[in-house]
Design an enzyme around this catalytic site. Structure first.
Site, PDB file in Angstrom:
ATOM      1  N   PRO A 117       0.793  -1.237   0.000  1.00 45.57           N
ATOM      2  CA  PRO A 117       0.000   0.000   0.000  1.00 45.57           C
ATOM      3  C   PRO A 117       0.827   1.290   0.000  1.00 45.57           C
ATOM      4  CG  PRO A 117       0.107  -0.874   2.224  1.00 45.57           C
ATOM      5  CD  PRO A 117       0.869  -1.842   1.351  1.00 45.57           C
ATOM      6  N   GLY A 133       3.868   2.132   1.706  1.00 40.31           N
ATOM      7  CA  GLY A 133       4.667   2.575   2.855  1.00 40.31           C
ATOM      8  C   GLY A 133       6.094   2.925   2.447  1.00 40.31           C
ATOM      9  N   ASP A 147      10.312  -5.268  -2.528  1.00 38.53           N
ATOM     10  CA  ASP A 147       9.755  -5.654  -1.223  1.00 38.53           C
ATOM     11  C   ASP A 147       8.791  -6.793  -1.543  1.00 38.53           C
ATOM     12  OD1 ASP A 147       9.212  -5.461   1.523  1.00 38.53           O
ATOM     13  OD2 ASP A 147       7.476  -4.179   1.142  1.00 38.53           O
ATOM     14  N   CYS A 159       8.969  -9.851   4.735  1.00 39.28           N
ATOM     15  CA  CYS A 159       8.614  -9.895   6.161  1.00 39.28           C
ATOM     16  C   CYS A 159       8.462 -11.360   6.576  1.00 39.28           C
ATOM     17  CB  CYS A 159       7.374  -9.066   6.476  1.00 39.28           C
ATOM     18  SG  CYS A 159       5.899  -9.570   5.605  1.00 39.28           S
TER      19      CYS A 159
END
Ligand code: SAM
Length: 319
Positions: A131, A133, A196, A249
C-alpha cells in the site's frame, strides 16, 4: 522445497505451549536465535511506530502536536521513525494522520528504504508497491524530486496505494498496474530498485496469530518461486553502479538467503553490501552452505530489534 526437520521433545513442547504447528517450531529452532524468547514476544502486540512525513511537516512540529494530545513518543535508530509508547486514540484516527503528517509503519519495514540510500533526482523502481509505505518513504527522502515508478498488479491494492500517495503529498511517483516480473518491458534502467517481495509473512505472526497454524510448507515454496522470478527482473533493470534492495517480512531462509544466494551465483556482477542495523544473515541452513557474503544481509527479529520480522539484502551492480 521448504526444509522440514524432525520433531524433537523441545519443538513439540514449545509448539504446544505457544499454540503453533510443530513443523514450524522445528524450523524456527534452526534459524531463530533464543526461540523461547521469540515465541514469548510474539504473544504480545508489536510496538507501534509512525514515520513522520517530512514532505508535509517536521518531526518536532508533529511530536509537539501529538504530545499535546497525550501521545508518548520515543526516538528510534531511524530519524523519521518514532515509537508510540502511549496513545489516547487509535493511530489512524487523528487529524494529523488524515492530513498526511505521518504514516503508520513498522521500524523493520523502514529499514529496507534506509538500505536503498535513495537521493534527490534519482530514477527509482518500486517493484511491489502497495500500500505504499516504502514508496512514500522513498519519495520523502528524495524530496519529491526525480521519479519513482511504482508497480502493483492487484487493482484492489492499487486503490490503497494511490490513496496513501495522495494523502501524503507524493507527486514524483507514477503508479502502474503491472507484474514486477515484466519490468524489463519498461525499457528503462534505474538508479535504485526496491523489491519488497510478496512473501509468506512469517514475520507478522504477532499481528496475525492465525498464521501459527495456517502456515504451510507449500506457501514457502510458492513464495520462493515467485521471488526468484522477481529478483531476476530487478537485477536486469538496475543501472551499472546501481543498488537493489530485496526485502521480505518472512523469516524463512528459502525466501531470503537462499533466494539471494541463487541470484549472486546466477549473475557475476553483484556484490552484497553490509548494512548498519540488524543481525547478520545466515550463511548456512539445513546443511546447505551459502556464499560467505550472505552474512552482509540482515535479519530483524521482534525479540531482538523490537520490530516485526524482516529480512533485507542490499545488492550493488558492479560497473
Ligand atoms: N512495499 C509495500 C509497502 O511497503 O507498503 C508492501 C508490499 S507487499 C509486501 C507485496 C506486494 O506485492 C503486494 O501488494 C502484492 O499485491 C504485490 N505483488 C504480488 N505479486 C506481484 C508481482 N508479480 N509483481 C509485483 N507485485 C506483486
Amino acid at each position: 522445497m521448504a526444509r522440514i526437520f524432525p520433531e524433537s521433545s523441545r519443538s513439540v513442547s514449545l509448539a504446544k505451549k505457544y499454540g503453533y504447528d510443530s513443523w514450524l517450531v522445528s524450523r524456527f529452532l534452526e534459524y531463530v536465535p533464543d526461540v523461547e524468547g521469540f515465541l514469548g514476544k510474539m504473544e504480545s502486540p508489536p510496538t507501534r511506530y509512525i514515520r513522520v512525513n517530512t514532505l508535509k511537516t517536521s518531526k518536532e512540529a508533529l511530536a509537539d502536536r501529538l504530545r499535546l494530545k497525550g501521545f508518548r513518543l520515543q526516538e528510534t535508530v531511524i530519524p523519521e521513525v518514532l515509537a508510540v509508547k502511549e496513545s489516547p486514540l487509535p493511530l489512524g484516527a487523528t487529524n494529523e494522520y488524515l492530513l498526511g503528517h505521518y504514516y503508520i509503519q513498522d521500524l523493520g519495514s523502514c529499514m529496507a528504504v534506509e538500505a536503498l540510500d535513495v537521493g534527490e533526482g534519482q530514477l527509482v523502481l518500486d517493484m511491489a508497491a502497495a500500500p505504499g509505505g516504502k514508496t512514500s518513504f522513498m519519495a520523502q527522502r528524495m524530496k519529491n524530486t526525480g521519479a519513482i515508478m511504482a508497480l502493483e498488479p492487484s487493482e484492489r491494492r492499487i486503490k490503497s496505494l494511490t490513496f496513501n500517495l495522495n494523502r501524503l503529498g507524493v507527486y514524483n511517483t507514477s503508479v502502474c498496474a503491472m507484474d514486477g516480473g515484466m519490468s524489463e518491458s519498461l525499457g528503462i534502467k534505474f538508479d535504485r530498485v526496491l523489491l519488497d517481495a510478496p512473501c509468506s509473512c512469517e514475520g507478522v505472526i504477532a499481528k496475525d496469530p492465525t498464521r501459527k497454524t495456517d502456515h504451510r510448507p507449500e506457501d514457502i515454496d510458492y513464495c520462493s518461486q515467485r521471488q526468484a522470478r522477481l529478483i531476476e527482473s530487478a537485477i536486469k533493470v538496475a543501472k551499472p553502479g546501481g543498488l537493489i534492495v530485496y526485502s521480505t517480512c518472512s523469516f524463512a531462509p528459502e525466501e531470503n538467503e537462499m533466494t539471494i544466494d541463487k541470484i549472486i551465483r546466477m549473475f557475476d556482477n553483484l556484490t552484497l553490501e553490509p548494512m548498519k542495523h540488524g543481525n547478520e544473515g545466515l550463511t548456512m541452513f539445513g546443511g546447505t552452505e551459502f556464499d560467505p557474503s550472505l552474512s552482509n544481509t540482515r535479519r530483524f527479529y521482534p525479540h531482538v530489534h523490537d520490530t516485526t520480522g524482516f529480512f533485507v539484502a542490499r545488492l550493488r551492480i558492479r560497473n
